[in-house]
Scaffold this motif. Structure first.
Motif, PDB file in Angstrom:
ATOM      1  N   GLY A 191     -42.887 -53.833  40.132  1.00 17.82           N
ATOM      2  CA  GLY A 191     -44.331 -53.738  39.985  1.00 17.82           C
ATOM      3  C   GLY A 191     -45.008 -55.029  40.411  1.00 17.82           C
ATOM      4  O   GLY A 191     -44.641 -55.642  41.416  1.00 17.82           O
ATOM      5  N   GLY A 192     -45.988 -55.444  39.605  1.00 19.04           N
ATOM      6  CA  GLY A 192     -46.808 -56.598  39.941  1.00 19.04           C
ATOM      7  C   GLY A 192     -46.011 -57.866  40.151  1.00 19.04           C
ATOM      8  O   GLY A 192     -46.280 -58.628  41.084  1.00 19.04           O
ATOM      9  N   THR A 193     -45.010 -58.126  39.327  1.00 18.48           N
ATOM     10  CA  THR A 193     -44.205 -59.338  39.515  1.00 18.48           C
ATOM     11  C   THR A 193     -42.965 -59.049  40.366  1.00 18.48           C
ATOM     12  O   THR A 193     -42.558 -59.889  41.164  1.00 18.48           O
ATOM     13  N   GLY A 194     -42.386 -57.868  40.210  1.00 19.46           N
ATOM     14  CA  GLY A 194     -41.152 -57.538  40.940  1.00 19.46           C
ATOM     15  C   GLY A 194     -41.360 -57.457  42.442  1.00 19.46           C
ATOM     16  O   GLY A 194     -40.522 -57.941  43.209  1.00 19.46           O
ATOM     17  N   SER A 195     -42.486 -56.861  42.878  1.00 13.60           N
ATOM     18  CA  SER A 195     -42.637 -56.681  44.326  1.00 13.60           C
ATOM     19  C   SER A 195     -42.801 -58.016  45.058  1.00 13.60           C
ATOM     20  O   SER A 195     -42.162 -58.211  46.093  1.00 13.60           O
ATOM     21  N   PRO A 196     -43.581 -58.978  44.557  1.00 21.28           N
ATOM     22  CA  PRO A 196     -43.563 -60.283  45.244  1.00 21.28           C
ATOM     23  C   PRO A 196     -42.221 -60.996  45.131  1.00 21.28           C
ATOM     24  O   PRO A 196     -41.825 -61.712  46.063  1.00 21.28           O
ATOM     25  N   VAL A 197     -41.490 -60.808  44.031  1.00 26.18           N
ATOM     26  CA  VAL A 197     -40.158 -61.418  43.923  1.00 26.18           C
ATOM     27  C   VAL A 197     -39.273 -60.908  45.057  1.00 26.18           C
ATOM     28  O   VAL A 197     -38.585 -61.683  45.733  1.00 26.18           O
ATOM     29  N   ALA A 231     -46.909 -40.321  46.053  1.00 26.88           N
ATOM     30  CA  ALA A 231     -46.098 -40.748  44.899  1.00 26.88           C
ATOM     31  C   ALA A 231     -44.694 -41.203  45.333  1.00 26.88           C
ATOM     32  O   ALA A 231     -43.680 -40.754  44.802  1.00 26.88           O
ATOM     33  N   VAL A 232     -44.635 -42.096  46.301  1.00 29.56           N
ATOM     34  CA  VAL A 232     -43.349 -42.607  46.798  1.00 29.56           C
ATOM     35  C   VAL A 232     -42.750 -43.543  45.735  1.00 29.56           C
ATOM     36  O   VAL A 232     -43.470 -44.359  45.151  1.00 29.56           O
ATOM     37  N   PRO A 233     -41.446 -43.415  45.471  1.00 25.58           N
ATOM     38  CA  PRO A 233     -40.826 -44.342  44.508  1.00 25.58           C
ATOM     39  C   PRO A 233     -41.033 -45.803  44.943  1.00 25.58           C
ATOM     40  O   PRO A 233     -40.925 -46.124  46.132  1.00 25.58           O
ATOM     41  N   LYS A 234     -41.311 -46.659  43.976  1.00 25.58           N
ATOM     42  CA  LYS A 234     -41.553 -48.076  44.301  1.00 25.58           C
ATOM     43  C   LYS A 234     -40.357 -48.701  45.006  1.00 25.58           C
ATOM     44  O   LYS A 234     -40.522 -49.513  45.918  1.00 25.58           O
ATOM     45  N   VAL A 235     -39.144 -48.312  44.592  1.00 25.79           N
ATOM     46  CA  VAL A 235     -37.963 -48.927  45.213  1.00 25.79           C
ATOM     47  C   VAL A 235     -37.867 -48.571  46.699  1.00 25.79           C
ATOM     48  O   VAL A 235     -37.382 -49.369  47.505  1.00 25.79           O
ATOM     49  N   PHE A 269     -52.256 -63.749  39.557  1.00 28.77           N
ATOM     50  CA  PHE A 269     -51.442 -64.179  38.405  1.00 28.77           C
ATOM     51  C   PHE A 269     -50.027 -63.615  38.489  1.00 28.77           C
ATOM     52  O   PHE A 269     -49.048 -64.318  38.243  1.00 28.77           O
ATOM     53  N   THR A 270     -49.932 -62.311  38.834  1.00 30.95           N
ATOM     54  CA  THR A 270     -48.582 -61.727  38.932  1.00 30.95           C
ATOM     55  C   THR A 270     -47.783 -62.416  40.040  1.00 30.95           C
ATOM     56  O   THR A 270     -46.592 -62.676  39.889  1.00 30.95           O
ATOM     57  N   SER A 271     -48.466 -62.758  41.134  1.00 30.03           N
ATOM     58  CA  SER A 271     -47.764 -63.414  42.248  1.00 30.03           C
ATOM     59  C   SER A 271     -47.359 -64.836  41.880  1.00 30.03           C
ATOM     60  O   SER A 271     -46.305 -65.321  42.298  1.00 30.03           O
ATOM     61  N   GLU A 272     -48.208 -65.501  41.112  1.00 27.20           N
ATOM     62  CA  GLU A 272     -47.867 -66.868  40.694  1.00 27.20           C
ATOM     63  C   GLU A 272     -46.623 -66.848  39.800  1.00 27.20           C
ATOM     64  O   GLU A 272     -45.714 -67.672  39.954  1.00 27.20           O
ATOM     65  N   ALA A 273     -46.578 -65.876  38.893  1.00 22.61           N
ATOM     66  CA  ALA A 273     -45.401 -65.754  38.018  1.00 22.61           C
ATOM     67  C   ALA A 273     -44.153 -65.487  38.853  1.00 22.61           C
ATOM     68  O   ALA A 273     -43.078 -66.048  38.604  1.00 22.61           O
ATOM     69  N   ALA A 274     -44.302 -64.644  39.887  1.00 20.71           N
ATOM     70  CA  ALA A 274     -43.154 -64.322  40.752  1.00 20.71           C
ATOM     71  C   ALA A 274     -42.665 -65.573  41.484  1.00 20.71           C
ATOM     72  O   ALA A 274     -41.454 -65.822  41.582  1.00 20.71           O
ATOM     73  N   THR A 275     -43.596 -66.368  41.973  1.00 22.32           N
ATOM     74  CA  THR A 275     -43.212 -67.594  42.683  1.00 22.32           C
ATOM     75  C   THR A 275     -42.486 -68.567  41.755  1.00 22.32           C
ATOM     76  O   THR A 275     -41.474 -69.170  42.125  1.00 22.32           O
TER      77      THR A 275
END
Lengths: 126, 469
Positions: B207-213, B252-256, B398-404
């Motif tokens: 999601g928000g943090t996983g996808s930028p990771v 509704a494509v799976p996120k993965v 914020f989610t991207s900053e956490a991922a970084t």
């Protein structure tokens, strides 16, 4: 394959309690058979108790517990407080004892704590 | 040939170095007990493999030592029989460790003969299926290993990894340098690209943090990525889900699938595998066990408790990302608190429970909601469980900053770019105030996961992770 964590298995073996592990769909639990009831309090002397175990157990608490047969207090000929809900598990209809459990100490508590809670609930039921 | 590798916990490596050291450069020896992780199918090469994890280092008793020089070491095998007994009782694999202080990188013919004898002894005692691992310390810090199993020819381990506050990989098949990553090598030295290329990294939650990771891992050059999520793209995710398009949400494509598609399109020679499902599903276990590092990018408490155990049983560091965006409680718009947290979970440090980064009651409610949604709804109306409430606030920056922050923690485990020697166990960045602090938490002595060494490196047990699952 076993369902219960090692400490629980050791404890139940030590107490000589007969356990049946049940897995139904995604739900898992144990039936403790022939639990002795307080004398002269219920219409029967023994009951089976079902405890459903959440996937994260033993780090999180099991919640309520379930009895077969449906227990009735001899005094007043009625079911104890908060036991009116019925749930079907392992081919039987169980009497749900809605005793909420949010007190749990991971690493200290286990099936022994839950059994103690069950025994206490059966003792004080009114 | 079946592959196997070994993970040493850094505290065991330190103990081995101390036991094997000799003032006059004589060879030394020690025992170990190892946990075992059987992977039926590696998600990338689809082959079965085994990973051994260090569980305990045991000194050879003084009375069993016979003789040593810079060319040999000899000891009585009484204590070896003891080691085999414990291995059988506790479901572990016995290992012998010896040193080649002169720097001979390999196993000698003498080693072959000695180990063959010991393996025969172990097998006679413990029966079919017995294994014996042999580790040699070359010089004072290089490790090579092999496994005696079934027939009389040992299998070489392709890799020995040591993990403590850093990840050190000693491999016999290091990859060639990459042109794409040349400028990264200018920053960190050429070794880091080779290390990244050899890593298998799981991202749980896309999601928000996983996808930028996932994006950052791929562009850093992590060789093997595994993405796990059971959700599909929704329109309300589009503003923060890297790579997702309106069309993905419409269908509704799976996120993965979006993650795998985007990484493949980068053309960076990254092998990405995706699994759609809940992280503790039996068919996902193999995939997780194959990884070297796991990123926990879920806001699910039950999932966090699960990964917490994986880190300790399998010696796989979990880098957990949490975002705290707490709405004001007086009805006015705005946030009471905004912070990003990155925690590294690994034995010797406090676990999620002891850090207070999971809510166990909430974990139970999430499990119930997933396994029996009807019962969950019923208990909600009976006020036995709390409702999930309003959707949590989310802001892409914020989610991207956490991922970084999280991916930089992985880098800190590979190169010492901060000058502090490895990763920080927990960083908490106040997004509104612009400062960050590292937080310390001690394992509670009665904690079943991090308070004792019982589970650390134990590997496969029945039931899996010694929990219900």
């Amino acid at each position: 394959m076993s369902l219960l964590p090692r400490q629980d298995r050791r404890y139940l073996e030590g107490r000589g309690i007969t356990v049946r592990e049940v897995i139904e769909g995604g739900k898992k639990g144990v039936i403790l058979t022939g639990i002795t009831l307080p004398e002269g309090k219920y219409q029967v002397a023994q009951t089976d108790i079902l405890i459903l175990l959440p996937p994260s157990y033993p780090e999180v608490a099991p919640d309520m517990f379930y009895a077969v047969p449906h227990l009735k207090l001899l005094a007043g000929q009625r079911e104890p407080r908060c036991t009116q809900v019925r749930e079907t598990h392992a081919g039987q209809t169980w009497q749900r004892w809605s005793r909420h459990n949010n007190q749990w100490r991971p690493g200290i508590d286990g099936i022994w704590t839950m059994l103690k809670r069950v025994e206490e609930a059966l003792e004080v039921a009114a | 040939m079946k592959r196997s590798d070994i993970t040493l916990h850094a505290r065991h490596r330190d103990k081995l170095q101390a036991l094997l050291a000799h003032p006059r450069g004589h060879e030394g020896a020690a025992y170990m007990l190892l946990g075992k992780s059987e992977i039926a199918q590696d998600p990338w090469d689809l082959e079965p493999r085994t990973r051994y994890t260090s569980y305990e280092v045991i000194a050879i008793p003084q009375e069993d030592r016979v003789d040593a020089s810079d060319k040999h070491v000899t000891w009585n095998t009484n204590s070896f029989a003891q080691l085999c007994r414990r291995a059988k009782e506790e479901g572990l694999v016995p290992a012998i460790v010896h040193s080649h202080p002169g720097g001979f990188d390999g196993f000698s013919e003498q080693d072959d003969r000695n180990e063959c004898d010991l393996f025969t002894m172990a097998r006679n005692r413990n029966g079919e299926g017995t294994r014996l691992v042999s580790v040699v310390q070359v010089g004072d810090s290089l490790y090579r290993a092999r496994v005696w199993e079934d027939d009389m020819t040992p299998l070489h381990c392709h890799r020995v990894t040591t993990i403590g506050t850093r990840i050190e990989i000693q491999s016999t098949d290091a990859p060639p340098p990459s042109e794409t990553l040349a400028r990264q090598a200018l920053a960190f030295g050429p070794e880091v690209n080779g290390l990244l290329k050899q890593l298998s990294v799981a991202v749980v939650g896309c999601g928000g943090t996983g996808s930028p990771v996932v994006q950052l891992l791929a562009r850093l050059g992590v060789g093997h990525i595994l993405v796990i999520d059971d959700d599909v793209v929704e329109h309300s995710n589009l503003n923060r889900l890297y790579g997702a398009t309106r069309k993905d949400a419409d269908h509704a494509v799976p996120k993965v699938d979006v993650m795998a598609r985007e990484v493949t399109m980068m053309g960076l020679d990254i092998e990405i595998q995706s699994v759609s499902g809940w992280v503790d599903a039996p068919d996902i276990r193999d995939a997780l066990k194959s990884c070297d590092i796991i990123f926990g990018c879920t806001d699910d408490h039950s999932g966090r408790l699960y990964l917490n155990r994986i880190a300790h049983f399998y010696l796989i560091p979990v880098i957990d990302v949490g975002l705290v965006l707490m709405p004001r409680d007086d009805g006015e718009p705005g946030l009471l608190e905004m912070a990003a947290r990155v925690s590294v979970l690994f034995p010797t440090s406090a676990c999620h429970g002891c850090r207070g980064t999971v809510d166990r009651v909430r974990a139970r409610e999430e499990d119930l909601e997933r396994l029996d949604p009807a019962e969950y709804e019923r208990q909600k109306t009976e006020a036995y469980v709390r409702g999930a409430g309003n959707p949590a606030p989310a802001v892409v920056t914020f989610t991207s900053e956490a991922a970084t922050m999280a991916v930089n923690e992985l880098l800190a485990g590979l190169v010492d770019f901060r000058g502090s020697g490895g990763w920080t166990w927990q960083r908490y960045r106040k997004l509104d105030k612009g400062f960050e602090r590292s937080q310390a938490a001690q394992p509670r002595s009665d904690c079943p996961v991090c308070g004792s060494e019982e589970y650390w490196g134990l590997g496969d047990v029945d039931p899996f992770l010694d929990r219900i699952g």
